[in-house]
Structures are given as structure tokens and as C-alpha cells.
Design a protein around this motif. Structure first.
Motif, PDB file in Angstrom:
ATOM      1  N   MET A   1       6.157  -6.759   4.132  1.00 52.53           N
ATOM      2  CA  MET A   1       5.985  -6.996   5.546  1.00 52.53           C
ATOM      3  C   MET A   1       5.163  -5.891   6.200  1.00 52.53           C
ATOM      4  SD  MET A   1       8.161  -8.773   8.028  1.00 52.53           S
ATOM      5  CE  MET A   1       8.015  -8.785   9.755  1.00 52.53           C
ATOM      6  N   GLY A   2       5.232  -4.664   5.690  1.00 55.32           N
ATOM      7  CA  GLY A   2       4.500  -3.564   6.298  1.00 55.32           C
ATOM      8  C   GLY A   2       3.033  -3.532   5.922  1.00 55.32           C
ATOM      9  N   LEU A   3       2.683  -4.146   4.767  1.00 56.48           N
ATOM     10  CA  LEU A   3       1.298  -4.103   4.316  1.00 56.48           C
ATOM     11  C   LEU A   3       0.348  -4.881   5.228  1.00 56.48           C
ATOM     12  CD1 LEU A   3      -0.504  -2.925   2.161  1.00 56.48           C
ATOM     13  CD2 LEU A   3      -0.127  -4.982   0.814  1.00 56.48           C
ATOM     14  N   PRO A   4       0.694  -6.082   5.728  1.00 53.87           N
ATOM     15  CA  PRO A   4      -0.217  -6.762   6.650  1.00 53.87           C
ATOM     16  C   PRO A   4      -0.454  -5.975   7.939  1.00 53.87           C
ATOM     17  CG  PRO A   4       1.364  -8.317   5.803  1.00 53.87           C
ATOM     18  CD  PRO A   4       1.804  -6.962   5.348  1.00 53.87           C
ATOM     19  N   ILE A   5       0.561  -5.265   8.402  1.00 54.44           N
ATOM     20  CA  ILE A   5       0.382  -4.456   9.611  1.00 54.44           C
ATOM     21  C   ILE A   5      -0.565  -3.298   9.331  1.00 54.44           C
ATOM     22  CG2 ILE A   5       1.566  -2.946  11.241  1.00 54.44           C
ATOM     23  CD1 ILE A   5       4.000  -4.812  10.934  1.00 54.44           C
ATOM     24  N   LEU A   6      -0.402  -2.663   8.184  1.00 51.82           N
ATOM     25  CA  LEU A   6      -1.287  -1.566   7.802  1.00 51.82           C
ATOM     26  C   LEU A   6      -2.720  -2.048   7.638  1.00 51.82           C
ATOM     27  CD1 LEU A   6      -1.500   1.424   6.901  1.00 51.82           C
ATOM     28  CD2 LEU A   6      -1.174   0.588   4.571  1.00 51.82           C
TER      29      LEU A   6
ATOM     30  N   ALA B   1     -13.680  -6.490   4.392  1.00 59.49           N
ATOM     31  CA  ALA B   1     -13.615  -7.696   3.563  1.00 59.49           C
ATOM     32  C   ALA B   1     -12.903  -7.417   2.244  1.00 59.49           C
ATOM     33  CB  ALA B   1     -15.032  -8.210   3.306  1.00 59.49           C
ATOM     34  N   LEU B   2     -13.160  -6.259   1.655  1.00 61.94           N
ATOM     35  CA  LEU B   2     -12.501  -5.908   0.399  1.00 61.94           C
ATOM     36  C   LEU B   2     -10.996  -5.752   0.574  1.00 61.94           C
ATOM     37  CD1 LEU B   2     -13.050  -5.172  -2.570  1.00 61.94           C
ATOM     38  CD2 LEU B   2     -13.177  -2.789  -1.820  1.00 61.94           C
ATOM     39  N   MET B   3     -10.574  -5.158   1.678  1.00 56.28           N
ATOM     40  CA  MET B   3      -9.136  -5.030   1.926  1.00 56.28           C
ATOM     41  C   MET B   3      -8.462  -6.388   2.033  1.00 56.28           C
ATOM     42  SD  MET B   3      -8.442  -1.863   4.533  1.00 56.28           S
ATOM     43  CE  MET B   3      -9.257  -2.659   5.889  1.00 56.28           C
ATOM     44  N   TRP B   4      -9.065  -7.304   2.806  1.00 53.30           N
ATOM     45  CA  TRP B   4      -8.438  -8.603   2.993  1.00 53.30           C
ATOM     46  C   TRP B   4      -8.504  -9.457   1.734  1.00 53.30           C
ATOM     47  CZ3 TRP B   4      -5.013  -9.803   6.452  1.00 53.30           C
ATOM     48  CH2 TRP B   4      -4.961  -9.052   7.630  1.00 53.30           C
ATOM     49  N   LEU B   5      -9.603  -9.360   1.003  1.00 49.36           N
ATOM     50  CA  LEU B   5      -9.696 -10.134  -0.261  1.00 49.36           C
ATOM     51  C   LEU B   5      -8.692  -9.625  -1.283  1.00 49.36           C
ATOM     52  CD1 LEU B   5     -13.529 -10.627  -0.645  1.00 49.36           C
ATOM     53  CD2 LEU B   5     -11.810 -12.385  -0.235  1.00 49.36           C
ATOM     54  N   THR B   6      -8.500  -8.318  -1.334  1.00 48.11           N
ATOM     55  CA  THR B   6      -7.528  -7.746  -2.252  1.00 48.11           C
ATOM     56  C   THR B   6      -6.106  -8.139  -1.851  1.00 48.11           C
ATOM     57  OG1 THR B   6      -8.998  -5.868  -2.568  1.00 48.11           O
ATOM     58  CG2 THR B   6      -6.760  -5.598  -3.316  1.00 48.11           C
ATOM     59  N   TYR B   7      -5.844  -8.202  -0.562  1.00 47.30           N
ATOM     60  CA  TYR B   7      -4.496  -8.554  -0.101  1.00 47.30           C
ATOM     61  C   TYR B   7      -4.172 -10.013  -0.418  1.00 47.30           C
ATOM     62  CZ  TYR B   7      -0.631  -9.637   2.970  1.00 47.30           C
ATOM     63  OH  TYR B   7       0.579 -10.049   3.460  1.00 47.30           O
ATOM     64  N   TRP B   8      -5.127 -10.918  -0.236  1.00 48.73           N
ATOM     65  CA  TRP B   8      -4.839 -12.338  -0.397  1.00 48.73           C
ATOM     66  C   TRP B   8      -4.915 -12.817  -1.844  1.00 48.73           C
ATOM     67  CZ3 TRP B   8      -2.202 -14.693   3.049  1.00 48.73           C
ATOM     68  CH2 TRP B   8      -2.302 -14.324   4.378  1.00 48.73           C
ATOM     69  N   THR B   9      -5.394 -11.960  -2.751  1.00 46.30           N
ATOM     70  CA  THR B   9      -5.464 -12.424  -4.160  1.00 46.30           C
ATOM     71  C   THR B   9      -4.375 -11.778  -4.989  1.00 46.30           C
ATOM     72  OG1 THR B   9      -7.088 -10.726  -4.664  1.00 46.30           O
ATOM     73  CG2 THR B   9      -7.886 -12.927  -4.140  1.00 46.30           C
TER      74      THR B   9
END
Length: 94
Positions: free
Chosen positions: A1-6, A86-94
Motif C-alpha cells: 500500500m505504501g509503494l503506490p504513494i511513494l 515511465a520506468l517507475m510506473w512500468l516496473t510497478y505494474w509488471t
């Protein structure tokens, strides 16, 4: 839960840096003096200090025509920040 906020906070921070970089890359300036004063008086001190350091290096390395080189370097820095987002969000969603 804390990772999306970060990731969201980091996205906002990097987007601000990218916006500043694109602003410096595309804003037309009439005089050289106006450009220096604007770099120093805008945004947070850290960002202004970074912009001033890049501007100083460009002026010392390329004294005759440093503004286009500065604009290209700052544009590339803005693209790097967008790529980092973009790299942060792509890494989070994969």
C-alpha cells in the motif's frame, strides 16, 4: 500500500523537474542578462543551482554560442526525467 504513494510522490517531483527543464529549453529570452537572472530567481534553490551550474559549464566550454547547447542539454535532462517516471510506473505494474 505504501509503494503506490511513494511512486506518486516521486512522479510529482520528477515531473516538476522535467517541467522546469522543458521550460528552460523552450522559453525565448531577449537578452543574455535576462536569461541569467531568470535561471537564478525561479523555482527551488536546488533546481536553480543545478540550472546555474549547467549554464556556467556551457558558458565556459562554449563561450561564443552557449545558449543553444544549454537548451539541448536541459531538454535531454527533461527527457531523462520523463523516462524515469515511465520506468517507475512500468516496473510497478509488471
Amino acid at each position: 500500500m505504501g509503494l503506490p504513494i511513494l511512486i506518486s510522490v516521486a512522479t510529482l517531483l520528477f515531473a516538476m523537474f522535467a517541467g522546469v527543464a522543458f521550460y528552460y529549453a523552450f522559453k525565448p529570452f531577449k537578452e543574455r542578462k535576462d536569461f541569467f537572472q531568470h535561471v537564478l530567481s525561479t523555482y527551488f534553490p536546488f533546481v536553480a543551482l543545478l540550472g546555474e551550474a549547467i549554464l556556467y559549464l556551457c558558458e565556459k566550454l562554449f563561450p561564443t554560442n552557449f545558449l543553444p547547447i544549454f537548451r539541448v542539454i536541459v531538454f535531454i535532462i527533461g527527457l531523462l526525467f520523463i523516462g524515469l517516471i515511465a520506468l517507475m510506473w512500468l516496473t510497478y505494474w509488471t
